[in-house]
Scaffold this motif. Structure first.
Motif, PDB file in Angstrom:
ATOM      1  N   SER A  13       4.229 -54.139 -10.648  1.00 50.49           N
ATOM      2  CA  SER A  13       3.441 -54.314  -9.146  1.00 50.49           C
ATOM      3  C   SER A  13       2.234 -53.742  -9.033  1.00 50.49           C
ATOM      4  O   SER A  13       2.538 -52.717  -9.323  1.00 50.49           O
ATOM      5  CB  SER A  13       4.333 -54.500  -7.953  1.00 50.49           C
ATOM      6  N   VAL A  14       1.090 -53.925  -8.177  1.00 52.99           N
ATOM      7  CA  VAL A  14       0.642 -53.252  -7.849  1.00 52.99           C
ATOM      8  C   VAL A  14      -0.160 -53.963  -5.894  1.00 52.99           C
ATOM      9  O   VAL A  14       0.149 -54.518  -5.687  1.00 52.99           O
ATOM     10  CB  VAL A  14      -1.035 -54.135  -8.292  1.00 52.99           C
ATOM     11  N   HIS A  15       0.065 -52.433  -5.317  1.00 58.96           N
ATOM     12  CA  HIS A  15      -0.163 -52.781  -4.385  1.00 58.96           C
ATOM     13  C   HIS A  15      -1.585 -51.637  -3.744  1.00 58.96           C
ATOM     14  O   HIS A  15      -1.799 -51.045  -4.435  1.00 58.96           O
ATOM     15  CB  HIS A  15       0.882 -51.912  -3.300  1.00 58.96           C
ATOM     16  N   LEU A  16      -1.879 -52.332  -2.831  1.00 60.31           N
ATOM     17  CA  LEU A  16      -3.126 -51.663  -2.152  1.00 60.31           C
ATOM     18  C   LEU A  16      -3.388 -51.655  -0.721  1.00 60.31           C
ATOM     19  O   LEU A  16      -2.934 -52.464  -0.092  1.00 60.31           O
ATOM     20  CB  LEU A  16      -4.311 -52.832  -3.049  1.00 60.31           C
ATOM     21  N   ALA A  17      -4.130 -50.248  -0.085  1.00 63.60           N
ATOM     22  CA  ALA A  17      -3.620 -50.290   0.848  1.00 63.60           C
ATOM     23  C   ALA A  17      -4.731 -49.946   1.175  1.00 63.60           C
ATOM     24  O   ALA A  17      -5.912 -49.073   0.233  1.00 63.60           O
ATOM     25  CB  ALA A  17      -3.085 -49.357   1.575  1.00 63.60           C
ATOM     26  N   ASP A  18      -6.169 -49.479   2.401  1.00 63.79           N
ATOM     27  CA  ASP A  18      -7.347 -48.802   2.491  1.00 63.79           C
ATOM     28  C   ASP A  18      -7.281 -48.178   4.240  1.00 63.79           C
ATOM     29  O   ASP A  18      -6.142 -48.919   4.567  1.00 63.79           O
ATOM     30  CB  ASP A  18      -8.425 -49.683   2.623  1.00 63.79           C
ATOM     31  N   ALA A  23      -9.141 -45.796  -0.590  1.00 62.30           N
ATOM     32  CA  ALA A  23      -8.489 -47.399  -1.181  1.00 62.30           C
ATOM     33  C   ALA A  23      -7.487 -46.640  -1.568  1.00 62.30           C
ATOM     34  O   ALA A  23      -7.860 -45.317  -3.054  1.00 62.30           O
ATOM     35  CB  ALA A  23      -9.266 -48.213  -2.062  1.00 62.30           C
ATOM     36  N   LEU A  24      -6.090 -47.111  -1.525  1.00 64.78           N
ATOM     37  CA  LEU A  24      -5.068 -46.800  -2.016  1.00 64.78           C
ATOM     38  C   LEU A  24      -4.810 -47.484  -3.283  1.00 64.78           C
ATOM     39  O   LEU A  24      -4.414 -48.451  -2.970  1.00 64.78           O
ATOM     40  CB  LEU A  24      -3.953 -45.799  -0.878  1.00 64.78           C
ATOM     41  N   ILE A  25      -4.605 -47.289  -4.439  1.00 62.95           N
ATOM     42  CA  ILE A  25      -3.925 -48.290  -5.183  1.00 62.95           C
ATOM     43  C   ILE A  25      -2.580 -47.419  -6.026  1.00 62.95           C
ATOM     44  O   ILE A  25      -2.794 -46.628  -6.390  1.00 62.95           O
ATOM     45  CB  ILE A  25      -4.991 -48.682  -6.479  1.00 62.95           C
ATOM     46  N   VAL A  26      -1.672 -48.803  -6.297  1.00 59.62           N
ATOM     47  CA  VAL A  26      -0.333 -48.100  -6.412  1.00 59.62           C
ATOM     48  C   VAL A  26      -0.296 -49.068  -7.727  1.00 59.62           C
ATOM     49  O   VAL A  26      -0.001 -49.930  -7.249  1.00 59.62           O
ATOM     50  CB  VAL A  26       0.847 -47.843  -5.600  1.00 59.62           C
ATOM     51  N   ALA A  27       0.760 -48.493  -9.117  1.00 54.21           N
ATOM     52  CA  ALA A  27       0.881 -49.108  -9.838  1.00 54.21           C
ATOM     53  C   ALA A  27       2.823 -49.010  -9.694  1.00 54.21           C
ATOM     54  O   ALA A  27       3.569 -47.895  -9.799  1.00 54.21           O
ATOM     55  CB  ALA A  27       0.676 -49.825 -11.354  1.00 54.21           C
ATOM     56  N   TRP A  65      -0.119 -43.628  -9.559  1.00 51.67           N
ATOM     57  CA  TRP A  65      -0.910 -44.233  -7.841  1.00 51.67           C
ATOM     58  C   TRP A  65      -2.330 -42.968  -7.376  1.00 51.67           C
ATOM     59  O   TRP A  65      -2.304 -42.267  -8.508  1.00 51.67           O
ATOM     60  CB  TRP A  65      -0.576 -43.488  -6.230  1.00 51.67           C
ATOM     61  N   ALA A  66      -3.133 -43.571  -7.394  1.00 50.64           N
ATOM     62  CA  ALA A  66      -4.541 -42.858  -7.028  1.00 50.64           C
ATOM     63  C   ALA A  66      -5.511 -43.423  -6.029  1.00 50.64           C
ATOM     64  O   ALA A  66      -5.355 -44.308  -5.559  1.00 50.64           O
ATOM     65  CB  ALA A  66      -5.247 -43.286  -8.426  1.00 50.64           C
ATOM     66  N   VAL A  67      -6.049 -42.451  -4.963  1.00 51.48           N
ATOM     67  CA  VAL A  67      -7.032 -42.169  -3.632  1.00 51.48           C
ATOM     68  C   VAL A  67      -8.913 -42.682  -4.569  1.00 51.48           C
ATOM     69  O   VAL A  67      -8.422 -41.709  -5.071  1.00 51.48           O
ATOM     70  CB  VAL A  67      -6.793 -41.744  -2.711  1.00 51.48           C
ATOM     71  N   LEU A  68      -8.969 -43.634  -3.955  1.00 49.75           N
ATOM     72  CA  LEU A  68     -11.160 -43.647  -4.437  1.00 49.75           C
ATOM     73  C   LEU A  68     -11.326 -43.621  -3.526  1.00 49.75           C
ATOM     74  O   LEU A  68     -11.263 -44.331  -2.289  1.00 49.75           O
ATOM     75  CB  LEU A  68     -10.751 -44.991  -5.661  1.00 49.75           C
ATOM     76  N   ASP A  69     -12.497 -43.280  -3.091  1.00 52.77           N
ATOM     77  CA  ASP A  69     -13.152 -43.452  -2.071  1.00 52.77           C
ATOM     78  C   ASP A  69     -13.941 -44.949  -2.491  1.00 52.77           C
ATOM     79  O   ASP A  69     -14.693 -45.185  -3.206  1.00 52.77           O
ATOM     80  CB  ASP A  69     -14.625 -42.097  -1.872  1.00 52.77           C
ATOM     81  N   LEU A  70     -13.920 -44.896  -1.041  1.00 46.56           N
ATOM     82  CA  LEU A  70     -15.152 -46.561  -1.583  1.00 46.56           C
ATOM     83  C   LEU A  70     -16.457 -46.617  -0.796  1.00 46.56           C
ATOM     84  O   LEU A  70     -16.986 -45.824  -0.052  1.00 46.56           O
ATOM     85  CB  LEU A  70     -14.428 -47.583  -0.066  1.00 46.56           C
TER      86      LEU A  70
END
Length: 70
Positions: A13-18, A23-27, A65-70
């Motif tokens: 599963s992939v979870h996204l949040a901002d 943005a936080l992306i979790v696999a 998980w990774a946090v990316l600048d938007l």
């Protein structure tokens, strides 16, 4: 995703949040137990522009998980 899929579980599963222009992306691999450490994944995520990233394992499987600048 590649790391979570490589764990061999039946689903991923992939979870996204901002928040605050990030943005936080979790696999999540959903494979219980201790997965073998993948030492290449964190430098790859950093190379793709992750501000911060990490991986851990728990009863519900490996999380990458990774946090990316938007």
């Amino acid at each position: 995703m590649r790391t979570a899929v490589a764990d061999g579980g039946r689903r991923v599963s992939v979870h996204l949040a901002d928040q605050d222009r990030q943005a936080l992306i979790v696999a999540l691999s959903h494979l219980p137990g201790n997965a073998a450490a993948d030492t290449a994944v964190l430098p790859e995520l950093t190379g793709l522009g992750a501000v911060t990233c990490g991986t851990d394992t728990a009863e519900d499987g490996r999380r990458v998980w990774a946090v990316l600048d938007l």
